[in-house]
Design an enzyme around this catalytic site. Structure first.
Site, short mmCIF file in Angstrom:
data_model
loop_
_atom_site.label_atom_id
_atom_site.label_comp_id
_atom_site.label_asym_id
_atom_site.label_seq_id
_atom_site.Cartn_x
_atom_site.Cartn_y
_atom_site.Cartn_z
N SER A 1 24.33 -28.09 23.47
CA SER A 1 24.57 -26.72 23.06
C SER A 1 24.49 -26.51 21.51
CB SER A 1 25.78 -26.16 23.42
OG SER A 1 26.35 -25.09 22.74
N TYR B 1 35.02 -28.36 23.65
CA TYR B 1 33.70 -28.34 24.12
C TYR B 1 32.59 -28.76 23.19
CZ TYR B 1 29.79 -25.48 25.70
OH TYR B 1 28.45 -25.12 26.16
#
Length: 291
Positions: free
Chosen positions: A183, A196
């Site tokens: 990401s 995350y």
């Protein structure tokens, strides 16, 4: 104004959120775009078999459709989003390819081995592994991240990648590819998604190290680091106020759609990227990432 610009405005006005992870695409308004009809396949993955974790929806579904259009058969391990998974299977079959659905928890090492065993029994081979399934849980305060939630996030986002790769490795031959979904948060961080972001940073290092480990076997390992993409994780994670501004801070000025990300996976899975390993592609709306 393009269709994607109009869709972005609809996203900003949505009042729809979900209370479960990883979210259901069937309940999203508006629906993510995962099946770009203007994308024409050219047999880049003809008769290969691809396992795509989390392929029931979002980026995973788009990758499944595009891979099938390029000639691949698909295996989709997913948690319990049965309606979404059946829709992915339908879309893959519309492309003239087969799709095997396997429901279970990828954080469980034994389930990952079952996925590989069932895939081999059904298709007799594995050529592509896409580690993609993920979860995220925002916290305004770092101190509020419980040890339980931290473990859950790492088990889904990192441990599952290890388990799936270890289980698949005995069946991956020279020319096989592994693609991991990381990401943009791995590179620029996120103040409300610290755990995350940490998992996504781990995936970058995992990709680079695994590439070095497998390159002499002729197995290439790369990753994709998407920016803000309209997937079920978004309404399942954020408030209406957050969604209203979602994706508008990138240079392109709107969130991306899963079908805009899928070609990156096709490139990395095919021989078009034969001289690439240990690398990360950045379809993120124009944000400059030095990494």
């Amino acid at each position: 104004m393009t269709i994607l610009d109009k869709l972005s405005k609809r996203i900003a006005k949505t009042k729809h959120t979900q209370k479960r992870q990883p979210g259901l695409q069937s309940q999203m308004q508006p629906k993510p775009k995962t099946n770009d009809k203007t994308y024409l396949g050219s047999n880049k993955l003809k008769d290969k078999v691809a396992i795509i974790t989390g392929g029931d929806s979002g980026i995973g579904r788009a990758v499944a459709v595009f891979f099938a259009r390029e000639g691949a058969d698909i295996v989709v391990p997913y948690l319990n989003e049965h309606k979404d998974a059946e829709k992915t299977k339908e879309l893959v079959e519309q492309e003239g390819r087969s799709c095997l659905l396997i429901s279970g928890d990828l954080a469980n090492e034994k389930f990952c081995h079952r996925v590989i065993a069932k895939s081999i029994r059904h298709f007799k081979q594995i050529n592509i592994l896409v580690n993609n399934a993920a979860e995220q849980h925002p916290h305004k305060n770092f101190a509020d991240i419980s040890s339980k939630k931290l473990k859950e996030t790492f088990q889904t986002n990192v441990f599952a990648y290890f388990f799936m790769t270890q289980a698949a490795l005995p069946y991956l031959k020279k020319g096989s590819t592994i693609i991991n979904t990381t990401s943009v948060t791995a590179y620029r961080g996120s103040d409300h998604l610290v755990d995350y972001s940490a998992t996504k940073g781990a995936i970058v290092s995992f990709t680079r190290s695994l590439s070095l480990s497998l390159i002499k076997k002729g197995i290439r390992v790369n990753a994709v680091a998407p920016g803000p993409i309209w997937t079920p994780l978004i309404p399942a994670t954020f408030s209406k106020a957050h969604i209203k501004k979602f994706g508008q801070d990138v240079p392109i000025g709107r969130p991306g759609q899963p079908e805009e990300i899928a070609p990156s996976y096709v490139f990395l899975a095919s021989d078009d990227s034969s001289y690439m390993s240990g690398q990360v592609l950045h379809p993120n709306g124009g944000e400059i990432i030095n990494g």
